[in-house]
Scaffold this motif. Structure first.
Motif, PDB file in Angstrom:
ATOM      1  N   ALA A 431       0.813  -1.225   0.000  1.00 18.39           N
ATOM      2  CA  ALA A 431       0.000   0.000   0.000  1.00 18.39           C
ATOM      3  C   ALA A 431       0.842   1.267   0.000  1.00 18.39           C
ATOM      4  O   ALA A 431       0.531   2.230  -0.710  1.00 18.39           O
ATOM      5  CB  ALA A 431      -0.935  -0.011   1.215  1.00 18.39           C
ATOM      6  N   LEU A 432       1.924   1.295   0.766  1.00 15.58           N
ATOM      7  CA  LEU A 432       2.681   2.543   0.887  1.00 15.58           C
ATOM      8  C   LEU A 432       3.620   2.777  -0.289  1.00 15.58           C
ATOM      9  O   LEU A 432       3.886   3.932  -0.640  1.00 15.58           O
ATOM     10  CB  LEU A 432       3.453   2.552   2.216  1.00 15.58           C
ATOM     11  CG  LEU A 432       2.570   2.526   3.466  1.00 15.58           C
ATOM     12  CD1 LEU A 432       3.399   2.727   4.724  1.00 15.58           C
ATOM     13  CD2 LEU A 432       1.470   3.596   3.389  1.00 15.58           C
ATOM     14  N   LEU A 433       4.115   1.735  -0.903  1.00 14.52           N
ATOM     15  CA  LEU A 433       4.886   1.935  -2.133  1.00 14.52           C
ATOM     16  C   LEU A 433       3.950   2.345  -3.267  1.00 14.52           C
ATOM     17  O   LEU A 433       4.266   3.244  -4.054  1.00 14.52           O
ATOM     18  CB  LEU A 433       5.649   0.660  -2.496  1.00 14.52           C
ATOM     19  CG  LEU A 433       6.488   0.707  -3.769  1.00 14.52           C
ATOM     20  CD1 LEU A 433       7.508   1.837  -3.721  1.00 14.52           C
ATOM     21  CD2 LEU A 433       7.194  -0.629  -4.006  1.00 14.52           C
ATOM     22  N   TYR A 434       2.784   1.710  -3.334  1.00 10.41           N
ATOM     23  CA  TYR A 434       1.820   2.059  -4.376  1.00 10.41           C
ATOM     24  C   TYR A 434       1.387   3.520  -4.260  1.00 10.41           C
ATOM     25  O   TYR A 434       1.208   4.214  -5.269  1.00 10.41           O
ATOM     26  CB  TYR A 434       0.613   1.137  -4.282  1.00 10.41           C
ATOM     27  CG  TYR A 434      -0.377   1.274  -5.420  1.00 10.41           C
ATOM     28  CD1 TYR A 434      -0.118   0.709  -6.656  1.00 10.41           C
ATOM     29  CD2 TYR A 434      -1.569   1.967  -5.236  1.00 10.41           C
ATOM     30  CE1 TYR A 434      -1.025   0.829  -7.704  1.00 10.41           C
ATOM     31  CE2 TYR A 434      -2.482   2.089  -6.269  1.00 10.41           C
ATOM     32  CZ  TYR A 434      -2.209   1.524  -7.501  1.00 10.41           C
ATOM     33  OH  TYR A 434      -3.103   1.651  -8.537  1.00 10.41           O
ATOM     34  N   ALA A 435       1.240   3.983  -3.022  1.00 11.80           N
ATOM     35  CA  ALA A 435       0.814   5.369  -2.803  1.00 11.80           C
ATOM     36  C   ALA A 435       1.834   6.377  -3.324  1.00 11.80           C
ATOM     37  O   ALA A 435       1.483   7.533  -3.583  1.00 11.80           O
ATOM     38  CB  ALA A 435       0.564   5.608  -1.318  1.00 11.80           C
ATOM     39  N   GLY A 436       3.087   5.975  -3.479  1.00 12.54           N
ATOM     40  CA  GLY A 436       4.128   6.880  -3.954  1.00 12.54           C
ATOM     41  C   GLY A 436       4.329   6.889  -5.454  1.00 12.54           C
ATOM     42  O   GLY A 436       5.214   7.597  -5.953  1.00 12.54           O
ATOM     43  N   LEU A 437       3.514   6.127  -6.191  1.00 12.82           N
ATOM     44  CA  LEU A 437       3.731   6.036  -7.631  1.00 12.82           C
ATOM     45  C   LEU A 437       3.438   7.346  -8.353  1.00 12.82           C
ATOM     46  O   LEU A 437       4.085   7.666  -9.357  1.00 12.82           O
ATOM     47  CB  LEU A 437       2.890   4.915  -8.237  1.00 12.82           C
ATOM     48  CG  LEU A 437       3.241   3.497  -7.790  1.00 12.82           C
ATOM     49  CD1 LEU A 437       2.557   2.478  -8.692  1.00 12.82           C
ATOM     50  CD2 LEU A 437       4.737   3.270  -7.779  1.00 12.82           C
ATOM     51  N   GLY A 438       2.484   8.120  -7.856  1.00 14.52           N
ATOM     52  CA  GLY A 438       2.201   9.406  -8.486  1.00 14.52           C
ATOM     53  C   GLY A 438       3.411  10.331  -8.438  1.00 14.52           C
ATOM     54  O   GLY A 438       3.737  11.008  -9.422  1.00 14.52           O
ATOM     55  N   ARG A 439       4.082  10.337  -7.312  1.00 13.10           N
ATOM     56  CA  ARG A 439       5.290  11.154  -7.175  1.00 13.10           C
ATOM     57  C   ARG A 439       6.398  10.636  -8.093  1.00 13.10           C
ATOM     58  O   ARG A 439       7.125  11.421  -8.712  1.00 13.10           O
ATOM     59  CB  ARG A 439       5.742  11.139  -5.714  1.00 13.10           C
ATOM     60  CG  ARG A 439       6.898  12.074  -5.387  1.00 13.10           C
ATOM     61  CD  ARG A 439       6.898  12.428  -3.905  1.00 13.10           C
ATOM     62  NE  ARG A 439       6.819  11.246  -3.064  1.00 13.10           N
ATOM     63  CZ  ARG A 439       7.849  10.766  -2.361  1.00 13.10           C
ATOM     64  NH1 ARG A 439       9.015  11.377  -2.400  1.00 13.10           N
ATOM     65  NH2 ARG A 439       7.696   9.697  -1.600  1.00 13.10           N
ATOM     66  N   ALA A 440       6.535   9.338  -8.192  1.00 12.19           N
ATOM     67  CA  ALA A 440       7.545   8.773  -9.083  1.00 12.19           C
ATOM     68  C   ALA A 440       7.248   9.129 -10.542  1.00 12.19           C
ATOM     69  O   ALA A 440       8.166   9.451 -11.315  1.00 12.19           O
ATOM     70  CB  ALA A 440       7.606   7.258  -8.916  1.00 12.19           C
TER      71      ALA A 440
END
Length: 450
Positions: A431-440
């Motif tokens: 969940a927390l890595l997925y949440a950072g995909l927009g920033r990536a």
């Protein structure tokens, strides 16, 4: 479309990933436990395979009927997982292990092993998928240098099965359950200044030479790493690889990449030759589900363990991911065939074609990925997608090869940078890595100059 062929000097790519998520089921019967062993070992590492069988109760420990426990002694391993015969069967239940430290001779607490393994692997119908030795598996778990193991596997309760919304009956535990104890070789500590800790295996083999030669368009033969370039030099390299381009290309600066030779891949394990797909239209991001209890100096050992697990235990032709990233942001070459090429991986079931797979080493369901990880993902995707004209902030279409979200042949619109769960119903990449995909995505687009 994909094919297996010797290394060639053109640009092509694909994806391969392994992900899983923790389950927290009640602990009903049946239980299985390891009682016998076969082994495959070399000076550079090895795998101990222990068949699992039901037990009515654990002798001498006062455990209730149905619990199973096995205590190995003197086995050297640092990574483990559970495999079974049919790769198309899911394990609906709970896998728990505890291990004994080889250094301190103390036992760890019980740990859950992620069981959602069906979402990664070769696509249905491909030669790699239909190989008779391919198996189902949990995620691998990194436990550090250990010499003892207890393992217990329990089917989910009938009540839990009835509460699930997914269609279809829930059967018993899969057949052929085995626990795999993997010794990656080496001690996980690189010498000063070295990018990795490859075990010394003597003279180069043909497989080692061809794996190194696959990157000869970017670096010298036998290199331990591919050095980073600035954006101008990367654009010049792109023109050399593909011919002149009009204007400034949208491509991010090439990041530093530790090669397979750099992390110590035993090239004799994998199948000969390389597999390529037609294009790289998308990137799927994963976590390995192997836990976060590793140091960055140990990352090459973790990768060697995952590589051995994917090939020796699960029966794949090579490690499933095209790239791996450790929690310090170091990028590693994954499946052999050339980092700039469209190498066909085994990471996102149904969407390995026309994509590439990147796995962050660790488990990121409740742990936030470090900033260095997001930066590394942005830099790597900006470069890799730029080789094929991809916009990290855009969307694209991929044709499903078959999975639990999309039927075979369906044309699916996806983010160019997607998480594993976008192509398959899984909790990967956490969940927390997925949440950072927009920033990536936004950072990768800026690296490309968009």
């Amino acid at each position: 479309m994909s094919k297996i062929m010797p290394m060639r000097g053109f640009l092509t790519s694909s994806i391969g990933v392994t992900c899983a998520a923790m389950l927290a089921f009640p602990l009903p019967l049946p239980t299985v436990t390891a009682v016998a062993a076969t082994a495959e070992t070399t000076a550079a590492g090895g795998t101990r395979s222990l068949p699992l069988v039901p037990l009515s109760q654990e002798r001498g420990l006062g455990a209730p009927p149905g619990l199973g426990l096995y205590r190995a002694s003197g086995e050297r391993f640092s990574l483990l997982g559970v495999v079974w015969d049919d790769p198309g069967t899911e394990l609906h239940g709970r896998v728990q292990v505890r291990t004994r430290s080889a250094a301190e001779r103390t036992w760890s607490g019980w740990q859950d092993v992620e069981t959602q393994g069906a979402g990664h692997g070769p696509d249905p119908g491909t030669a790699e998928r239909t190989a008779r030795r391919v198996r189902g598996a949990t995620a691998p778990l990194w436990v550090g240098a250990s010499d003892g193991v207890d393992v217990r596997v329990r089917a989910e309760s009938a009540a839990t099965a009835r509460s699930r919304t997914a269609a279809g009956p829930r059967g018993p535990l899969p057949s052929g359950l085995r626990v795999e104890l993997v010794d990656p070789g080496g001690d996980g500590t690189p010498p000063p200044g070295a990018p990795a800790d490859p075990p010394r295996t003597g003279q180069d083999t043909d497989a080692q030479r061809t794996a190194s030669a696959a990157n000869s368009d970017l670096t010298g033969f036998g290199a331990l790493e591919i050095p980073e370039l600035d954006r101008q030099a990367t654009g010049q390299e792109l023109a050399r690889l593909q011919g002149p381009v009009q204007g400034q290309p949208y491509i991010g600066p090439r990041p530093r990449i530790v090669t397979r030779r750099g992390w110590g891949a035993d090239e004799s394990l994998r199948e000969p030759g390389f597999g390529y797909t037609r294009n790289v239209k998308a990137v799927f991001l994963h976590h390995t589900g192997s836990g976060n209890q590793y140091t960055c100096a140990q990352a090459p050992s973790v990768i060697r363990g995952i590589y051995r697990y994917h090939v020796t235990s699960m029966g794949w032709r090579d490690i499933g991911y095209n790239f791996l990233v450790d929690k310090c942001g170091t990028v590693y070459e994954g499946r052999a065939g050339g980092v700039a090429k469209a190498v066909l991986g085994a990471h996102t079931l149904g969407f390995n074609g026309d994509s590439t797979g990147i796995a962050v080493i660790g488990t990121y369901e409740t742990t936030k990925p470090p900033g260095a990880v997001v930066t590394a993902l942005a830099r790597l995707t900006a470069w890799k997608l730029g080789l094929y004209g991809g916009d990290p902030s855009g969307r694209t279409y991929l044709t499903s090869g078959g999975g639990n979200l999309y039927p075979q042949g369906k044309n699916v619109r996806l983010n160019v940078i997607s998480g594993h769960r976008d192509g398959f119903a899984t909790e990967c990449p956490g969940a927390l890595l997925y949440a950072g995909l927009g920033r990536a995505r936004s950072r990768a687009a800026r690296y490309q100059g968009r």
